[in-house]
Scaffold this active site. Structure first.
Site, PDB file in Angstrom:
ATOM      1  N   THR A  85      58.189  83.485  41.898  1.00 43.59           N
ATOM      2  CA  THR A  85      57.501  82.451  41.110  1.00 43.59           C
ATOM      3  C   THR A  85      56.432  81.726  41.908  1.00 43.59           C
ATOM      4  O   THR A  85      55.885  80.723  41.438  1.00 43.59           O
ATOM      5  CB  THR A  85      58.525  81.423  40.612  1.00 43.59           C
ATOM      6  OG1 THR A  85      59.245  80.890  41.744  1.00 43.59           O
ATOM      7  CG2 THR A  85      59.514  82.049  39.644  1.00 43.59           C
ATOM      8  N   SER A  86      56.105  82.203  43.105  1.00 46.88           N
ATOM      9  CA  SER A  86      55.196  81.478  43.997  1.00 46.88           C
ATOM     10  C   SER A  86      53.794  81.314  43.409  1.00 46.88           C
ATOM     11  O   SER A  86      53.076  82.282  43.184  1.00 46.88           O
ATOM     12  CB  SER A  86      55.092  82.206  45.337  1.00 46.88           C
ATOM     13  OG  SER A  86      54.054  81.652  46.134  1.00 46.88           O
TER      14      SER A  86
END
Length: 331
Positions: A85-86
């Site tokens: 999810t960065s």
């Protein structure tokens, strides 16, 4: 609006190379209804969710210097990593496109269907490898190995640690501190409490370095949403000191005036009850969107410690996480 120029108070005349990405200065907007709800005198929102580059939010400022560093060193590939999810990985992939570079990402865990952030990164042409270990720290050991393999294959990688938390990356928020100081001065404000989300530490470190160069007019409150506060305090002070040394600034950073509080709740990447309440209040009073991973939790710190002096909530973005959260609700 206040622009920042080399040579003005607290800013070195010579700065590292920079590739403009963000639309600066970002707005500083009053939030009177939210201030009233929280029992504050004055509350301002520093809108770094509006930096204007690829949903990057606060990531745009450090990447201006990190991307320029890569080009200066003759690199042809940006290499970084993080969780699936960065937002930083997505922003790095977009920056690579802007600079005509390749992008290679090392992602923690096993392959999963991509959410908004990873989808954006892949749409920008990033190649992805997985660590097969869900611990985000597995990325830290995998990045040097990936750099070696890319080099052996004839590429010239520029390794950026998770979140871009380096002395060079912190220069972006060193300059942002001067930007905020100018905006506050236009309102007749010098002293303030500045609250910001803390992940890898680069944003708070840059602000700490910039605050020191300005004579330390503010109390900085970091909302640690990723790591234990004691660890983050050490990390932030170290990065801030390195940033000042890189810039040749005579200023010094101490722990005085810098607070790091734990807002992780049930854990990194998981919504907290405090954060959810703060997010709902921000929407109801100001129409302000915050994400459940970082900014909502950071906003809960504003509510946790009401003060008489003006408060600045530094909105770091996270809009891709807002989209992901909305998708989860819709399922």
């Amino acid at each position: 609006m206040t622009a920042v120029h080399p040579g003005q108070a607290g800013i070195p005349r010579t700065l590292p190379p920079r590739i403009p990405l963000a639309v600066l200065p970002t707005p500083l907007l009053p939030a009177p209804r939210l201030a009233s709800a929280l029992g504050l005198g004055e509350l301002f929102i520093k809108r770094d969710d509006l930096t204007g580059f690829a949903f990057a939010g606060n990531k745009a400022r450090p990447l201006e210097f990190l991307a320029a560093g890569a080009v200066s060193e003759g690199a042809d590939t940006l290499l970084t990593g993080g969780a699936p999810t960065s937002n930083f990985c997505a922003a790095t992939a977009a920056v690579a496109q802007r600079g005509g570079l390749a992008c290679h990402l090392v992602i923690a865990g096993d392959p999963v269907p991509p959410g908004p952030a990873l989808s954006l990164a892949m749409a920008c042409g990033a190649s992805v490898r997985w660590t097969h270990d869900a611990d985000r720290a597995s990325v830290d050991s995998a990045l040097p190995r990936a750099a070696g393999e890319l080099t052996a294959a004839g590429q010239r990688p520029y390794l950026i640690p998770r979140g871009g938390a380096t002395a060079l990356g912190a220069v972006g928020y060193f300059l942002a501190a001067a930007e905020l100081a100018g905006q506050l001065a236009e309102r007749g404000i010098a002293a303030a409490r500045v609250v910001v989300a803390v992940g890898s530490g680069g944003t708070l470190a840059g602000l700490a370095a910039g605050n020191a160069a300005l004579g330390a007019p503010w109390t900085l409150a970091g909302a640690s949403a990723s790591r234990p506060p004691v660890e983050m305090s050490r990390r932030v002070l170290g990065l801030a000191t390195e940033c000042l040394a890189l810039l040749g600034s005579p200023a010094a950073v101490t722990g005085a005036g810098i607070e790091v509080a734990d807002v992780r709740g049930p854990g990194h990447g998981l919504p907290s009850a405090e954060g959810a309440a703060a997010a709902a209040q921000a929407v109801r009073t100001e129409g302000l969107m915050t994400d459940p991973v970082y900014t909502a939790k950071a906003l809960s710190l504003v509510a946790r410690h009401p003060v008489a002096e003006p408060v600045v909530f530094w909105h770091t973005g996270g809009m891709l996480d807002v989209v992901a959260a909305a998708q989860d609700v819709a399922r």
